[in-house]
Scaffold this motif. Sequence first.
Motif, PDB file in Angstrom:
ATOM      1  N   ILE A 162      36.077  47.713  39.653  1.00 28.45           N
ATOM      2  CA  ILE A 162      36.036  46.330  39.176  1.00 28.45           C
ATOM      3  C   ILE A 162      34.780  46.097  38.347  1.00 28.45           C
ATOM      4  O   ILE A 162      34.830  45.506  37.257  1.00 28.45           O
ATOM      5  CB  ILE A 162      36.105  45.336  40.347  1.00 28.45           C
ATOM      6  CG1 ILE A 162      37.463  45.444  41.047  1.00 28.45           C
ATOM      7  CG2 ILE A 162      35.877  43.905  39.861  1.00 28.45           C
ATOM      8  CD1 ILE A 162      37.603  44.551  42.269  1.00 28.45           C
ATOM      9  N   THR A 163      33.651  46.585  38.829  1.00 24.52           N
ATOM     10  CA  THR A 163      32.395  46.434  38.092  1.00 24.52           C
ATOM     11  C   THR A 163      32.467  47.137  36.745  1.00 24.52           C
ATOM     12  O   THR A 163      32.089  46.578  35.708  1.00 24.52           O
ATOM     13  CB  THR A 163      31.220  46.989  38.912  1.00 24.52           C
ATOM     14  OG1 THR A 163      31.091  46.219  40.108  1.00 24.52           O
ATOM     15  CG2 THR A 163      29.924  46.925  38.122  1.00 24.52           C
TER      16      THR A 163
ATOM     17  N   VAL B  73      42.323  42.987  37.310  1.00 24.22           N
ATOM     18  CA  VAL B  73      40.984  43.126  36.727  1.00 24.22           C
ATOM     19  C   VAL B  73      41.028  42.851  35.234  1.00 24.22           C
ATOM     20  O   VAL B  73      40.189  42.111  34.694  1.00 24.22           O
ATOM     21  CB  VAL B  73      40.412  44.539  36.997  1.00 24.22           C
ATOM     22  CG1 VAL B  73      39.065  44.707  36.306  1.00 24.22           C
ATOM     23  CG2 VAL B  73      40.253  44.773  38.499  1.00 24.22           C
TER      24      VAL B  73
ATOM     25  N   LEU C 235      39.756  37.805  39.398  1.00 24.16           N
ATOM     26  CA  LEU C 235      38.864  38.603  40.229  1.00 24.16           C
ATOM     27  C   LEU C 235      39.060  38.380  41.719  1.00 24.16           C
ATOM     28  O   LEU C 235      38.843  39.300  42.509  1.00 24.16           O
ATOM     29  CB  LEU C 235      37.412  38.341  39.819  1.00 24.16           C
ATOM     30  CG  LEU C 235      37.062  38.750  38.380  1.00 24.16           C
ATOM     31  CD1 LEU C 235      35.573  38.601  38.139  1.00 24.16           C
ATOM     32  CD2 LEU C 235      37.520  40.178  38.095  1.00 24.16           C
ATOM     33  N   ASP C 236      39.453  37.188  42.144  1.00 25.75           N
ATOM     34  CA  ASP C 236      39.731  36.980  43.566  1.00 25.75           C
ATOM     35  C   ASP C 236      40.911  37.852  44.004  1.00 25.75           C
ATOM     36  O   ASP C 236      40.865  38.503  45.059  1.00 25.75           O
ATOM     37  CB  ASP C 236      40.034  35.512  43.841  1.00 25.75           C
ATOM     38  CG  ASP C 236      38.799  34.631  43.753  1.00 25.75           C
ATOM     39  OD1 ASP C 236      37.680  35.194  43.768  1.00 25.75           O
ATOM     40  OD2 ASP C 236      38.943  33.397  43.656  1.00 25.75           O
TER      41      ASP C 236
ATOM     42  N   GLN D 158      39.737  41.522  44.063  1.00 28.51           N
ATOM     43  CA  GLN D 158      38.928  41.870  45.226  1.00 28.51           C
ATOM     44  C   GLN D 158      39.798  42.070  46.462  1.00 28.51           C
ATOM     45  O   GLN D 158      39.541  42.973  47.278  1.00 28.51           O
ATOM     46  CB  GLN D 158      37.872  40.791  45.476  1.00 28.51           C
ATOM     47  CG  GLN D 158      36.781  40.703  44.418  1.00 28.51           C
ATOM     48  CD  GLN D 158      35.844  41.897  44.428  1.00 28.51           C
ATOM     49  OE1 GLN D 158      35.908  42.765  45.301  1.00 28.51           O
ATOM     50  NE2 GLN D 158      34.947  41.938  43.448  1.00 28.51           N
TER      51      GLN D 158
ATOM     52  N   HIS E  26      41.507  45.376  45.990  1.00 24.91           N
ATOM     53  CA  HIS E  26      40.484  46.409  46.085  1.00 24.91           C
ATOM     54  C   HIS E  26      40.191  46.753  47.543  1.00 24.91           C
ATOM     55  O   HIS E  26      40.026  47.930  47.911  1.00 24.91           O
ATOM     56  CB  HIS E  26      39.213  45.908  45.381  1.00 24.91           C
ATOM     57  CG  HIS E  26      38.096  46.875  45.325  1.00 24.91           C
ATOM     58  ND1 HIS E  26      37.075  46.892  46.253  1.00 24.91           N
ATOM     59  CD2 HIS E  26      37.792  47.854  44.440  1.00 24.91           C
ATOM     60  CE1 HIS E  26      36.204  47.824  45.952  1.00 24.91           C
ATOM     61  NE2 HIS E  26      36.612  48.426  44.850  1.00 24.91           N
ATOM     62  N   ALA E  27      40.136  45.741  48.402  1.00 27.46           N
ATOM     63  CA  ALA E  27      39.815  45.948  49.814  1.00 27.46           C
ATOM     64  C   ALA E  27      40.843  46.846  50.503  1.00 27.46           C
ATOM     65  O   ALA E  27      40.510  47.551  51.467  1.00 27.46           O
ATOM     66  CB  ALA E  27      39.730  44.603  50.527  1.00 27.46           C
TER      67      ALA E  27
END
Length: 317
Positions: free
Chosen positions: A211-212, A241, A246-247, A250, A253-254
């Motif tokens: 993501i970064t 992404v 982004l929510d 994330q 991603h988790a």
Amino acid sequence: MRTDAFAAEELSTTVMAVPPLARRADYALDPVQNRRLMAHIAQGGVRTLLYGGNANLYHVPISEYAALLDLLAEQADAQTRVIPAIGADYGKMLDQARLLRERQYRTAMVLPMAGFTTASGVYDGLSRVAELAGFPLTLYIKQEAYLDLDTLARLVEQGVLAAVKYAIVREHPESDPYLQALIDRLGGSTPAARAAALGKLVSGMGERPAITHVNDYGLAAWTTGSGCIAPRAVMRLFEAVKAGRLDEAQALHARFMPLETLRDKISLIRVLHDAVTVSGIADMGPMLPLLSNTDAADMPAVREATRALLEFEQSLG
């Protein structure tokens, strides 16, 4: 297998799966199980397959390489780009480049060599290998000392390199002066040049910094190991992404972090290899020496993390 000329623009359209390679008990390639894994990844919407470290190509003999290339080409569908790795040493790259030139591959990734290199030597070697293969290469960077930025930029500008897989691990990926310097050096002084440079850079460390790297730095995409088990989920993460959701990103991603944490802790390659097997997607068999399969003591945790990720993947339909 997709056989048109490789263009960096492809990189921003999909994550790049980095699958393990299935072998029988006698270490021979297993076409049936490899086909099962490739089909699962394609059905999830991932359209680029990179066979490198997770496939243990460091230890594949030249005597097997032609058969491996033919197997992958035959089993990939017409919409899937397959990128095999070469190297890591120069002599092996030369022999592999000759075999690739006889086939319809359009780029190959150079495995990183630690030590026994100089910047000018790498420049000369990669230039020769690309010419011999008849296509531009993809470079895998794991250490800052491998190539200075000016030499790397020359290889990109001269068409020797079509893409760069960036995989220097940082504790805090949001603060990476080297990556920023790489982007600035390749990007030149105009927005168009910067966009073109970013389109050639792929994050090469799985989901953890993805993501970064894509949202903050603007890299085109990332490579995924766990996405071989959960290709639908990883493509949803990729789309979220890219869209700036982004929510949602994330939360997706988790879902990958339990298995990715085990891969970081134990072995990126071995854990993924055995996770695919315990998932039931395909039986990867034994790992080719000089590696070995995951220790029995670690397998309960690998099974649990794999089960959770696969259940989430299946819930997506």
